[in-house]
Write a protein that holds these residues in place. Structure first.
Motif, PDB file in Angstrom:
ATOM      1  N   PHE A  72       0.861  -1.176   0.000  1.00  0.00           N
ATOM      2  CA  PHE A  72       0.000   0.000   0.000  1.00  0.00           C
ATOM      3  C   PHE A  72       0.905   1.236   0.000  1.00  0.00           C
ATOM      4  CE2 PHE A  72      -2.930  -3.164   1.689  1.00  0.00           C
ATOM      5  CZ  PHE A  72      -4.112  -2.853   1.020  1.00  0.00           C
ATOM      6  N   TRP A  73       0.762   2.108  -1.010  1.00  0.00           N
ATOM      7  CA  TRP A  73       1.670   3.225  -1.177  1.00  0.00           C
ATOM      8  C   TRP A  73       0.909   4.421  -1.730  1.00  0.00           C
ATOM      9  CZ3 TRP A  73       2.945   5.549  -5.954  1.00  0.00           C
ATOM     10  CH2 TRP A  73       2.301   4.981  -7.060  1.00  0.00           C
ATOM     11  N   ALA A  74       1.603   5.568  -1.790  1.00  0.00           N
ATOM     12  CA  ALA A  74       1.051   6.767  -2.413  1.00  0.00           C
ATOM     13  C   ALA A  74       2.212   7.589  -2.971  1.00  0.00           C
ATOM     14  CB  ALA A  74       0.241   7.595  -1.417  1.00  0.00           C
ATOM     15  N   GLU A  75       1.917   8.386  -3.977  1.00  0.00           N
ATOM     16  CA  GLU A  75       2.951   9.166  -4.644  1.00  0.00           C
ATOM     17  C   GLU A  75       3.614  10.164  -3.709  1.00  0.00           C
ATOM     18  OE1 GLU A  75       5.508  10.077  -7.512  1.00  0.00           O
ATOM     19  OE2 GLU A  75       3.912   8.584  -7.788  1.00  0.00           O
ATOM     20  N   TRP A  76       2.853  10.708  -2.741  1.00  0.00           N
ATOM     21  CA  TRP A  76       3.372  11.747  -1.857  1.00  0.00           C
ATOM     22  C   TRP A  76       4.161  11.189  -0.675  1.00  0.00           C
ATOM     23  CZ3 TRP A  76       1.278  10.296   2.654  1.00  0.00           C
ATOM     24  CH2 TRP A  76       0.026   9.674   2.626  1.00  0.00           C
ATOM     25  N   CYS A  77       4.180   9.886  -0.524  1.00  0.00           N
ATOM     26  CA  CYS A  77       4.762   9.232   0.658  1.00  0.00           C
ATOM     27  C   CYS A  77       6.254   8.966   0.443  1.00  0.00           C
ATOM     28  CB  CYS A  77       4.005   7.933   0.936  1.00  0.00           C
ATOM     29  SG  CYS A  77       4.770   6.860   2.152  1.00  0.00           S
ATOM     30  N   GLU A  78       7.113   9.698   1.164  1.00  0.00           N
ATOM     31  CA  GLU A  78       8.561   9.523   1.000  1.00  0.00           C
ATOM     32  C   GLU A  78       9.046   8.140   1.431  1.00  0.00           C
ATOM     33  OE1 GLU A  78      10.785  11.349  -0.555  1.00  0.00           O
ATOM     34  OE2 GLU A  78       9.170  12.714  -1.152  1.00  0.00           O
ATOM     35  N   PRO A  79       8.608   7.593   2.596  1.00  0.00           N
ATOM     36  CA  PRO A  79       9.047   6.229   2.953  1.00  0.00           C
ATOM     37  C   PRO A  79       8.630   5.197   1.911  1.00  0.00           C
ATOM     38  CG  PRO A  79       8.141   7.343   4.875  1.00  0.00           C
ATOM     39  CD  PRO A  79       7.839   8.216   3.702  1.00  0.00           C
ATOM     40  N   CYS A  80       7.490   5.441   1.221  1.00  0.00           N
ATOM     41  CA  CYS A  80       7.063   4.528   0.160  1.00  0.00           C
ATOM     42  C   CYS A  80       8.090   4.486  -0.965  1.00  0.00           C
ATOM     43  CB  CYS A  80       5.714   4.958  -0.405  1.00  0.00           C
ATOM     44  SG  CYS A  80       4.340   4.931   0.766  1.00  0.00           S
ATOM     45  N   LYS A  81       8.727   5.626  -1.222  1.00  0.00           N
ATOM     46  CA  LYS A  81       9.717   5.700  -2.289  1.00  0.00           C
ATOM     47  C   LYS A  81      10.993   4.959  -1.923  1.00  0.00           C
ATOM     48  CE  LYS A  81       7.873  10.134  -3.858  1.00  0.00           C
ATOM     49  NZ  LYS A  81       8.123  11.591  -4.001  1.00  0.00           N
ATOM     50  N   GLN A  82      11.187   4.699  -0.640  1.00  0.00           N
ATOM     51  CA  GLN A  82      12.322   3.882  -0.202  1.00  0.00           C
ATOM     52  C   GLN A  82      11.972   2.397  -0.256  1.00  0.00           C
ATOM     53  OE1 GLN A  82      13.877   5.186   3.634  1.00  0.00           O
ATOM     54  NE2 GLN A  82      12.967   7.186   3.321  1.00  0.00           N
TER      55      GLN A  82
ATOM     56  N   GLY B 233       5.706   0.752   7.420  1.00  0.00           N
ATOM     57  CA  GLY B 233       6.828   1.675   7.390  1.00  0.00           C
ATOM     58  C   GLY B 233       8.006   1.111   6.618  1.00  0.00           C
ATOM     59  N   ALA B 234       8.922   2.002   6.242  1.00  0.00           N
ATOM     60  CA  ALA B 234      10.134   1.570   5.559  1.00  0.00           C
ATOM     61  C   ALA B 234      10.955   0.696   6.502  1.00  0.00           C
ATOM     62  CB  ALA B 234      10.948   2.784   5.114  1.00  0.00           C
ATOM     63  N   ALA B 235      11.571  -0.343   5.954  1.00  0.00           N
ATOM     64  CA  ALA B 235      12.335  -1.285   6.779  1.00  0.00           C
ATOM     65  C   ALA B 235      13.604  -1.668   6.037  1.00  0.00           C
ATOM     66  CB  ALA B 235      11.493  -2.531   7.076  1.00  0.00           C
ATOM     67  N   PRO B 236      14.641  -2.048   6.762  1.00  0.00           N
ATOM     68  CA  PRO B 236      15.900  -2.439   6.115  1.00  0.00           C
ATOM     69  C   PRO B 236      15.738  -3.743   5.343  1.00  0.00           C
ATOM     70  CG  PRO B 236      16.019  -2.768   8.490  1.00  0.00           C
ATOM     71  CD  PRO B 236      14.741  -2.052   8.227  1.00  0.00           C
TER      72      PRO B 236
END
Length: 319
Positions: free
Chosen positions: A75-85, A140-143
């Motif tokens: 689940f993501w969105a264009e405005w979401c910076e962690p999504c881009k990671q 959330g973004a994860a390693p």
């Protein structure tokens, strides 16, 4: 906010609702058809291990296919910076795993119904569907190391419980895997300490990473989470909430209650409590509440809509 521990606890109980025999039979039929086999949805195997999914095709693209391959939903969105990671990492791993799972990407701005049905609290959020059963993986973004661990556990459960082993993606059988980018050893040590529950060690390790790389987003997130867990460790939740309710002017009681709110997933409550504390205090008390609020923003992620709204509320009470 979800903890960093991305274990698959609960997956077997969730999956057991499905008839294991039926799923196993479908998986065997899918495998028997070879390279040109039909997918679990009854259609051709996908030409890519990554697909875009919307509400209209969700049942066929995800639910039906999940009888033959684990489906991971991003689940993501264009405005979401962690999504881009996280998004590119998941896409790269989907290609590397070569059909052992299918990655379905859902744009939450265009698919609010799916967003609500899955009970997503914030993005990026990653779920899985196995044999028609949905389960949360992490938020959330994860390693990469932890993401791989979750994927491996998902694939293992799908195979052992249902005989679901996935299938090579059409046209991708000979595609070489992309080389993995090695993780920073210092950052990996910090993650390992946090996952092991060594909060003091994790805090020290993340601070060491940030001393060399002050802009490291992953280290800042890890430090914020470790410090939050450190603060709530050993707190009596009922007592903390009673103290905060009995004495709204007790700033430290409000800080402790806000930490518990966030750990419990009540993000708006935590933010609202601290914004109100900032509004009615002055001097050192106001600064303590403001700083704690900024720390909690780090935990949730700067581009989360709840953080954006709370930043606006904070600005209004400060200025």
């Amino acid at each position: 906010m979800q903890p960093r521990n991305m274990s698959m606890s609960g997956v077997v109980d969730l999956a057991a609702v499905k008839a294991a025999g039926e799923a196993r039979q479908k998986a065997e039929e899918a495998r028997a058809k070879g390279a040109g086999r039909q997918g679990a949805a009854g259609g051709p195997a996908p030409s890519s291990p990554v697909i875009e999914v919307d509400e209209a095709d969700f049942e066929q693209a995800v639910l039906q296919r999940s009888a033959g391959v684990p489906v991971v939903i991003d689940f993501w969105a264009e405005w979401c910076e962690p999504c881009k990671q996280l998004g590119p990492l998941l896409e790269r791993l989907a290609r590397e795993y070569a059909g052992r799972f299918l990655l379905a990407k859902v744009d939450v701005d265009r698919n609010q119904l799916l967003f609500q049905q899955f009970g997503v609290q914030g993005i990026p959020a990653v779920f899985a569907v196995v044999a028609g059963q949905a389960l949360p993986l992490f938020q959330g973004a994860a390693p990469e190391q932890q993401v791989r661990q979750v994927l491996d556990q998902l694939i293992q459960v799908a195979e052992e419980r249902f005989g679901i082993v996935g299938a090579p993606v059409a046209g991708d059988e000979e595609a070489p895997a992309e080389p993995a980018v090695p993780e920073d050893p210092a950052l990996a040590a910090a993650h390992a300490a946090l996952d092991a529950g060594d909060l003091d060690g994790a805090v020290r390790a993340y601070r060491n990473v940030l001393a060399d790389k002050p802009a490291d987003t992953e280290a800042r997130l890890g430090l914020a989470q470790a410090e939050l867990l450190q603060r709530v460790q050993g707190l009596d939740a009922a007592r903390v909430r009673k103290e905060a309710a009995d004495d709204p002017a007790d700033v430290h009681a409000q800080l402790r209650a806000a930490d518990l709110d966030l750990v419990g997933g009540h993000v708006e409550d935590a933010f609202g409590r601290l914004v109100e504390t900032v509004r009615r205090t002055v001097g050192e008390d106001r600064e303590a509440a403001r700083v704690r609020l900024l720390e909690l923003f780090e935990v949730v992620g700067p581009d989360d809509p709840r953080v954006v709204a709370a930043r606006g509320a904070l600005a209004r009470v400060l200025f």
